[in-house]
Design an enzyme around this catalytic site. Structure first.
Site, PDB file in Angstrom:
ATOM      1  N   GLU A 165       0.890  -1.169   0.000  1.00  0.00           N
ATOM      2  CA  GLU A 165       0.000   0.000   0.000  1.00  0.00           C
ATOM      3  C   GLU A 165       0.917   1.205   0.000  1.00  0.00           C
ATOM      4  O   GLU A 165       1.285   1.713   1.046  1.00  0.00           O
ATOM      5  CB  GLU A 165      -0.914  -0.045   1.221  1.00  0.00           C
ATOM      6  CG  GLU A 165      -2.159   0.788   1.026  1.00  0.00           C
ATOM      7  CD  GLU A 165      -1.959   2.246   1.378  1.00  0.00           C
ATOM      8  OE1 GLU A 165      -1.197   2.934   0.663  1.00  0.00           O
ATOM      9  OE2 GLU A 165      -2.570   2.694   2.349  1.00  0.00           O
ATOM     10  N   GLU A 174       3.887   7.997  -4.714  1.00  0.00           N
ATOM     11  CA  GLU A 174       4.892   7.463  -3.783  1.00  0.00           C
ATOM     12  C   GLU A 174       5.661   6.319  -4.440  1.00  0.00           C
ATOM     13  O   GLU A 174       6.150   5.410  -3.768  1.00  0.00           O
ATOM     14  CB  GLU A 174       4.239   7.076  -2.455  1.00  0.00           C
ATOM     15  CG  GLU A 174       3.664   8.327  -1.777  1.00  0.00           C
ATOM     16  CD  GLU A 174       3.042   8.114  -0.405  1.00  0.00           C
ATOM     17  OE1 GLU A 174       3.139   6.997   0.146  1.00  0.00           O
ATOM     18  OE2 GLU A 174       2.430   9.067   0.101  1.00  0.00           O
TER      19      GLU A 174
HETATM   20  N1  SAH Z   1       1.350  -1.466   4.746  1.00  0.00           N
HETATM   21  C1  SAH Z   1       0.984  -0.624   5.863  1.00  0.00           C
HETATM   22  C2  SAH Z   1       1.669   0.738   5.813  1.00  0.00           C
HETATM   23  C3  SAH Z   1       1.451   1.526   4.524  1.00  0.00           C
HETATM   24  S1  SAH Z   1       2.236   3.130   4.558  1.00  0.00           S
HETATM   25  C4  SAH Z   1      -0.515  -0.485   5.881  1.00  0.00           C
HETATM   26  O1  SAH Z   1      -1.119  -0.683   4.831  1.00  0.00           O
HETATM   27  O2  SAH Z   1      -1.095  -0.170   6.905  1.00  0.00           O
HETATM   28  C5  SAH Z   1       3.637   2.791   3.555  1.00  0.00           C
HETATM   29  C6  SAH Z   1       4.820   2.272   4.362  1.00  0.00           C
HETATM   30  O3  SAH Z   1       5.747   1.760   3.430  1.00  0.00           O
HETATM   31  C7  SAH Z   1       5.554   3.325   5.161  1.00  0.00           C
HETATM   32  O4  SAH Z   1       5.758   2.834   6.449  1.00  0.00           O
HETATM   33  C8  SAH Z   1       6.875   3.527   4.417  1.00  0.00           C
HETATM   34  O5  SAH Z   1       7.959   3.785   5.305  1.00  0.00           O
HETATM   35  C9  SAH Z   1       7.051   2.194   3.737  1.00  0.00           C
HETATM   36  N2  SAH Z   1       7.751   2.191   2.435  1.00  0.00           N
HETATM   37  C10 SAH Z   1       7.451   2.932   1.335  1.00  0.00           C
HETATM   38  N3  SAH Z   1       8.224   2.596   0.291  1.00  0.00           N
HETATM   39  C11 SAH Z   1       9.029   1.595   0.732  1.00  0.00           C
HETATM   40  C12 SAH Z   1      10.053   0.819   0.107  1.00  0.00           C
HETATM   41  N4  SAH Z   1      10.374   0.997  -1.174  1.00  0.00           N
HETATM   42  N5  SAH Z   1      10.705  -0.110   0.851  1.00  0.00           N
HETATM   43  C13 SAH Z   1      10.379  -0.286   2.156  1.00  0.00           C
HETATM   44  N6  SAH Z   1       9.410   0.410   2.797  1.00  0.00           N
HETATM   45  C14 SAH Z   1       8.742   1.333   2.087  1.00  0.00           C
END
Ligand code: SAH
Length: 412
Positions: A165, A174
């Site tokens: 997500e 993002e």
């Molecule tokens: N999956 C969780 C959080 C989503 S928010 C949920 O759905 O509740 C997105 C998260 O992904 C954030 O904590 C951010 O730090 C992490 N993130 C974003 N891109 C990333 C990447 N390329 N590798 C590792 N973590 C990542």
């Protein structure tokens, strides 16, 4: 000086993608650094990256409390996971929520990557608190820095399901497609099921007097102040969260149907929008002033792919989606506070160009005029993508006037 040190840690390659908050922590950016020394900083926050605290408080709590979102992901995972067999990889686990849902749905093993080491540690603690430590392994790193060997060692094989997500207010804001493409290619089986499987970014033109009232000025106290409109920004996409309002909280009127700006298949597509430009055909469904473009998106499972039915595994039951369309988020405060929508103000570029032809001096000194549309007329909605596809730019033009238009270079 300290800021420069922080900057140096970001490589050129990373600049081409969105880097999540807390992923590049350094002493320079610890929470409370900019607070005056007699202000109190809770000890639990003092050693954490400031950008992470800001992001978690800005949208993570709202995101986790968007219960229809959580239910959508649970259902996506239910369709993708073969209980007792599937290995699941999550990119960006945050609190560990989706990884734990996957474990509860019977995944043989779950590996969850999280870029922020602070969040990764909290996810570990959540997983332990839920007695799922035997099923879920956390890797604290950017997914692009994790090796295939690391994933196989943690998972006992290559993943069959990839979940993420990573959506912004703009669907790809993002870098979801970049990170999923990389994970698909290096960290999972070639046949891995990616959820959610696909999404669409939409745009629609809107008349909204309340937005006009906070983005332009005309008469006040019987005096015209309209010259100040020279500075009106019709070039940048702005998020409703930045303005500080919910789109659905002000009256507005759509002057067209929403048109797809692009469609993405997270199972197959390569990032390919960089630096590109496209023109969409828009038909005005009502007459009025098009104050802005409103951009929202949905992600879906079980919906057709290139006019073919979705793969069988996506369709044990009806298609399902999650949307940021303000008409659909009225009763979901958390979703609007997490993502909201993107807006870009519009101006009549043809009117500006026509004036510039008559009097070139107006190019620098002419305030923008709003663009009025007539029901039934065809319009060109130009969409430009930034190099990293993270930012979009919209421009609306009357179809019949297209030949009149000047490029900015010709006009100046
Ligand atoms: N999956 C969780 C959080 C989503 S928010 C949920 O759905 O509740 C997105 C998260 O992904 C954030 O904590 C951010 O730090 C992490 N993130 C974003 N891109 C990333 C990447 N390329 N590798 C590792 N973590 C990542």
């Amino acid at each position: 000086m300290e800021d420069e040190a922080t900057d140096e840690e970001v490589t050129d390659e990373e600049r081409e993608h969105y880097v999540p908050p807390g992923a590049r922590s350094s002493k320079a950016a610890l929470f409370g650094r900019d607070m005056e020394s007699h202000f109190v900083v809770p000890r639990r926050l003092a050693d954490k990256p400031g950008d992470l605290i800001e992001a978690v408080n800005d949208f993570h709590y709202a995101m986790m409390n968007d219960h229809p979102r959580n239910a959508f992901y649970r259902e996506c995972l239910r369709r993708a996971i073969v209980p007792g067999e599937s290995i699941v990889l999550e990119i960006g686990t945050g609190s560990g929520l989706l990884a734990m849902l996957a474990a509860r749905l019977g995944a043989k093993r779950v590996v969850a990557i999280e870029a922020s080491t602070s969040l990764a540690e909290l996810a570990r603690r959540n997983i332990k608190a839920n007695c799922l430590a035997d099923a879920v392994e956390i890797i604290p790193a950017m997914s692009t820095e994790v090796s295939r060997e690391q994933v196989v060692a943690a998972a006992g094989g290559l993943p069959d399901v990839v979940v993420a997500e990573l959506f912004g207010t703009l669907l790809l804001g993002e870098s979801a497609l970049e990170y999923l493409r990389d994970a698909r290619a290096r960290l999972a089986k070639p046949t891995a099921r990616v959820v959610p499987p696909r999404g669409v970014q939409y745009a629609v033109i809107v008349e909204c007097q309340d937005i006009a009232a906070i983005t332009s000025v005309h008469d006040c106290e019987g005096l015209t102040l309209a010259e100040v409109n020279l500075l009106q920004d019709t070039a940048s996409v702005v998020f409703t969260k930045q303005y500080g309002f919910r789109f659905s909280s002000v009256p507005s009127r759509r002057l067209s149907k929403p048109v797809p700006v692009f469609r993405v298949d997270f199972n197959r597509d390569e990032p390919g929008f960089a630096h590109s430009e496209r023109t969409l055909d828009l038909v005005a469904t009502a007459s009025g002033t098009a104050h802005c473009v409103l951009a929202f998106w949905d992600v879906t499972i079980g919906t057709p792919v290139d006019a073919q039915p979705a793969p069988d595994w996506e369709r044990p039951s009806a298609p399902l989606g999650m949307s940021t369309d303000p008409e659909l988020t009225r009763n979901n405060f958390a979703r609007d506070m997490q993502w909201g929508q993107a807006i870009q103000l519009l101006e009549d570029v043809d009117a500006a160009n026509a004036d510039a032809l008559r009097d070139p001096a107006t190019v620098d000194s002419r305030p923008p005029t709003p663009i009025a549309v007539r029901e039934g007329e065809h319009l060109d909605l130009h969409v430009r993508f930034s190099k990293d596809s993270v930012v979009l730019q919209f421009q609306l033009q009357h179809r019949s006037n297209r030949t009149l238009s000047l490029s900015p270079e010709t006009a100046s």
